[in-house]
Motif scaffolding. Structure first.
Motif, mmCIF file in Angstrom:
data_model
loop_
_atom_site.group_PDB
_atom_site.id
_atom_site.type_symbol
_atom_site.label_atom_id
_atom_site.label_comp_id
_atom_site.label_asym_id
_atom_site.label_seq_id
_atom_site.Cartn_x
_atom_site.Cartn_y
_atom_site.Cartn_z
ATOM 1 N N SER A 235 0.796 -1.182 0.128
ATOM 2 C CA SER A 235 -0.026 -0.099 -0.349
ATOM 3 C C SER A 235 0.878 1.141 0.066
ATOM 4 C CB SER A 235 -1.017 -0.201 1.005
ATOM 5 O OG SER A 235 -1.790 -1.150 1.161
ATOM 6 N N TYR A 236 2.023 1.216 0.717
ATOM 7 C CA TYR A 236 2.747 2.358 0.899
ATOM 8 C C TYR A 236 3.528 2.406 -0.536
ATOM 9 C CZ TYR A 236 2.305 3.605 5.647
ATOM 10 O OH TYR A 236 2.022 3.913 6.986
ATOM 11 N N ALA A 237 3.907 1.389 -1.208
ATOM 12 C CA ALA A 237 4.424 1.318 -2.663
ATOM 13 C C ALA A 237 3.510 2.276 -3.669
ATOM 14 C CB ALA A 237 4.523 -0.046 -3.086
ATOM 15 N N VAL A 238 2.193 2.190 -3.491
ATOM 16 C CA VAL A 238 1.081 2.767 -4.296
ATOM 17 C C VAL A 238 1.106 4.108 -3.963
ATOM 18 C CG1 VAL A 238 -1.095 2.884 -5.107
ATOM 19 C CG2 VAL A 238 -0.122 0.524 -4.641
ATOM 20 N N SER A 239 1.128 4.254 -2.703
ATOM 21 C CA SER A 239 1.019 5.894 -2.283
ATOM 22 C C SER A 239 2.377 6.594 -2.748
ATOM 23 C CB SER A 239 0.664 6.058 -0.770
ATOM 24 O OG SER A 239 1.677 5.566 0.216
ATOM 25 N N LEU B 84 1.753 16.515 2.198
ATOM 26 C CA LEU B 84 1.102 15.324 1.246
ATOM 27 C C LEU B 84 1.886 13.994 1.938
ATOM 28 C CD1 LEU B 84 1.293 16.800 -2.359
ATOM 29 C CD2 LEU B 84 -0.615 16.347 -0.646
ATOM 30 N N PHE B 85 2.975 14.086 2.313
ATOM 31 C CA PHE B 85 3.701 12.618 2.664
ATOM 32 C C PHE B 85 3.096 12.419 4.320
ATOM 33 C CE2 PHE B 85 6.748 12.123 6.224
ATOM 34 C CZ PHE B 85 6.970 10.901 6.111
ATOM 35 N N LEU B 86 2.835 13.501 4.878
ATOM 36 C CA LEU B 86 2.075 13.209 6.218
ATOM 37 C C LEU B 86 0.691 12.503 5.892
ATOM 38 C CD1 LEU B 86 3.028 16.474 8.218
ATOM 39 C CD2 LEU B 86 4.078 14.193 8.781
ATOM 40 N N PHE B 87 0.256 12.694 5.132
ATOM 41 C CA PHE B 87 -1.150 12.160 4.655
ATOM 42 C C PHE B 87 -1.023 10.986 4.263
ATOM 43 C CE2 PHE B 87 -4.996 11.524 1.937
ATOM 44 C CZ PHE B 87 -5.791 11.749 2.811
ATOM 45 N N ALA B 88 -0.043 10.753 3.219
ATOM 46 C CA ALA B 88 -0.037 9.405 2.930
ATOM 47 C C ALA B 88 0.533 8.320 3.986
ATOM 48 C CB ALA B 88 0.947 9.489 1.396
ATOM 49 N N GLU B 89 1.258 8.899 4.675
ATOM 50 C CA GLU B 89 1.915 7.968 6.000
ATOM 51 C C GLU B 89 1.128 7.545 6.806
ATOM 52 O OE1 GLU B 89 5.239 5.870 7.493
ATOM 53 O OE2 GLU B 89 5.124 6.531 5.645
ATOM 54 N N TYR C 194 -2.429 8.566 7.080
ATOM 55 C CA TYR C 194 -3.781 8.503 7.200
ATOM 56 C C TYR C 194 -4.516 7.014 7.352
ATOM 57 C CZ TYR C 194 -8.596 7.996 4.929
ATOM 58 O OH TYR C 194 -9.795 7.666 4.600
ATOM 59 N N SER C 195 -3.593 6.148 6.770
ATOM 60 C CA SER C 195 -4.004 4.576 6.822
ATOM 61 C C SER C 195 -3.777 4.220 8.268
ATOM 62 C CB SER C 195 -3.276 3.747 5.755
ATOM 63 O OG SER C 195 -1.750 4.107 6.211
ATOM 64 N N ILE C 196 -2.927 4.647 9.157
ATOM 65 C CA ILE C 196 -2.550 4.302 10.524
ATOM 66 C C ILE C 196 -3.718 4.753 11.243
ATOM 67 C CG2 ILE C 196 -1.020 4.572 12.447
ATOM 68 C CD1 ILE C 196 1.311 4.810 10.344
ATOM 69 N N VAL C 197 -3.998 6.159 11.192
ATOM 70 C CA VAL C 197 -5.108 6.820 11.882
ATOM 71 C C VAL C 197 -6.464 6.063 11.562
ATOM 72 C CG1 VAL C 197 -6.473 8.865 12.416
ATOM 73 C CG2 VAL C 197 -3.979 8.986 11.991
ATOM 74 N N MET C 198 -6.530 5.605 10.350
ATOM 75 C CA MET C 198 -7.946 5.014 10.273
ATOM 76 C C MET C 198 -7.987 3.582 10.459
ATOM 77 S SD MET C 198 -9.697 7.357 9.214
ATOM 78 C CE MET C 198 -11.322 6.303 8.446
ATOM 79 N N LEU D 291 2.452 -2.143 12.649
ATOM 80 C CA LEU D 291 3.441 -1.506 11.906
ATOM 81 C C LEU D 291 4.602 -1.852 12.680
ATOM 82 C CD1 LEU D 291 1.380 0.086 10.178
ATOM 83 C CD2 LEU D 291 3.112 1.557 9.746
ATOM 84 N N SER D 292 6.034 -1.995 12.192
ATOM 85 C CA SER D 292 7.254 -2.366 13.010
ATOM 86 C C SER D 292 8.196 -1.172 12.315
ATOM 87 C CB SER D 292 7.819 -3.806 12.653
ATOM 88 O OG SER D 292 8.332 -3.866 11.278
ATOM 89 N N GLY D 293 9.256 -1.095 13.142
ATOM 90 C CA GLY D 293 10.188 -0.060 12.665
ATOM 91 C C GLY D 293 10.692 -0.009 11.441
ATOM 92 N N ILE D 294 11.058 -1.096 10.666
ATOM 93 C CA ILE D 294 11.258 -1.460 9.236
ATOM 94 C C ILE D 294 10.272 -0.866 8.432
ATOM 95 C CG2 ILE D 294 10.750 -3.784 9.063
ATOM 96 C CD1 ILE D 294 13.272 -4.249 7.607
ATOM 97 N N HIS D 295 8.940 -1.100 8.734
ATOM 98 C CA HIS D 295 7.878 -0.605 7.977
ATOM 99 C C HIS D 295 7.908 0.962 7.792
ATOM 100 C CE1 HIS D 295 5.615 -4.433 9.014
ATOM 101 N NE2 HIS D 295 6.212 -4.631 7.921
ATOM 102 N N TYR D 296 8.066 1.745 9.112
ATOM 103 C CA TYR D 296 8.129 2.935 9.026
ATOM 104 C C TYR D 296 9.160 3.496 8.329
ATOM 105 C CZ TYR D 296 4.348 3.514 12.551
ATOM 106 O OH TYR D 296 3.168 3.487 13.321
ATOM 107 N N GLY D 297 10.425 2.784 8.647
ATOM 108 C CA GLY D 297 11.715 3.385 7.616
ATOM 109 C C GLY D 297 11.549 2.868 6.353
ATOM 110 N N LEU D 298 10.906 2.010 5.807
ATOM 111 C CA LEU D 298 10.955 1.949 4.480
ATOM 112 C C LEU D 298 9.696 2.635 3.694
ATOM 113 C CD1 LEU D 298 11.280 -2.073 4.039
ATOM 114 C CD2 LEU D 298 12.832 -0.546 3.043
ATOM 115 N N SER D 299 8.721 2.988 4.565
ATOM 116 C CA SER D 299 7.774 3.618 3.749
ATOM 117 C C SER D 299 8.191 5.286 3.991
ATOM 118 C CB SER D 299 6.413 3.681 4.840
ATOM 119 O OG SER D 299 6.640 3.913 6.094
ATOM 120 N N ILE D 300 8.769 5.792 4.931
ATOM 121 C CA ILE D 300 9.271 7.146 5.033
ATOM 122 C C ILE D 300 10.496 7.212 3.866
ATOM 123 C CG2 ILE D 300 10.854 8.932 6.265
ATOM 124 C CD1 ILE D 300 9.214 7.564 8.745
#
Length: 234
Positions: free
Chosen positions: A43-47, A99-104, A106-110, A117-126
């Motif tokens: 999902s983060y790849a698409v965003s 835009l980055f904050l929203f993409a990063e 939004y899905s977590i808040v919802m 999510l783990s640390g590696i998920h956050y690192g790769l997505s950011i």
């Protein structure tokens, strides 16, 4: 420089040119997370791709805010064409940040993700969001601030580069020469390929080598863009 950046942001907002790309981006993210229990990294790849395309669009509009006469006045006020270029890029990054904050987040808040999510998920997505945002800004800059910015073909050229960079894997199958030519285009696949193999990730030596290529491309590309901009404005 701070005054120039504020001026750029105010001009951009007043021009209303931000509305189409931002609307498309927000719509893309809303549709992406219309369902619950979606995979995290894919999902983060698409965003990230959405941010890549959007920032190319935004960069082209920011670099074309002024007419030629107004641009030369700004050169005189800043005392440097290079500062003008840097200010434009900083304005692009500031626009990219929300835009980055929203993409990063939004899905977590919802709570759309399947799993936590783990640390590696956050690192790769950011990392993926920001690297593709940078590549998008670079593409937009190339076709709006250099001699490639021919009015009739600038948007067509930008779209062509964006499409080819996203289709890297398929085009590389045409042979060695295709792979050589594709080195000219942003290495988007080197970033997002590690987000498409599932949510359990093991980063080996190939990952760090690929990211060294990505960062090297960004640095060299940034220097070349400055040089091409200064050549155009001589």
């Amino acid at each position: 420089m701070a005054v120039f950046i504020r001026y750029q942001l105010k001009s951009y907002i007043r021009s209303l040119k931000f509305i189409p790309p931002v609307t498309v981006f927000l719509g893309w993210v809303f549709i992406l997370y219309a369902y619950k229990n979606v995979p995290i990294l894919s999902s983060y790849a698409v965003s990230s791709i959405a941010l890549y395309l959007t920032m190319a669009w935004i960069a082209m509009t920011i670099f074309t805010l002024e007419e030629e006469s107004e641009k030369h006045i700004l050169f005189l006020q800043l005392g440097s064409k290079r500062l003008f270029f840097v200010g434009k890029w900083l304005a692009c990054f500031i626009v990219a940040f929300p835009l980055f904050l929203f993409a990063e987040f939004y899905s977590i808040v919802m709570r759309n993700f399947h799993g936590s999510l783990s640390g590696i998920h956050y690192g790769l997505s950011i990392y993926s969001h920001w690297m593709l945002a940078i590549f998008g800004i670079m593409v937009g800059t190339l076709f709006s601030a250099t001699r490639f910015a021919l009015k009739k073909y600038a948007w067509l050229g930008a779209v062509l580069v964006l499409v080819i960079s996203l289709a890297y894997e398929s085009l590389a199958e045409f042979g060695v020469w295709a792979k050589v030519v594709l080195w000219v285009f942003p290495p988007v696949l080197f970033v997002i390929s590690y987000l498409s193999g599932g949510d359990t990730v093991s980063l080996g030596g190939h990952f760090w080598w690929d990211q060294a290529i990505v960062v090297g491309y960004g640095l060299i590309g940034g220097v070349l863009l400055v040089w091409l901009f200064l050549r155009k404005e001589r």
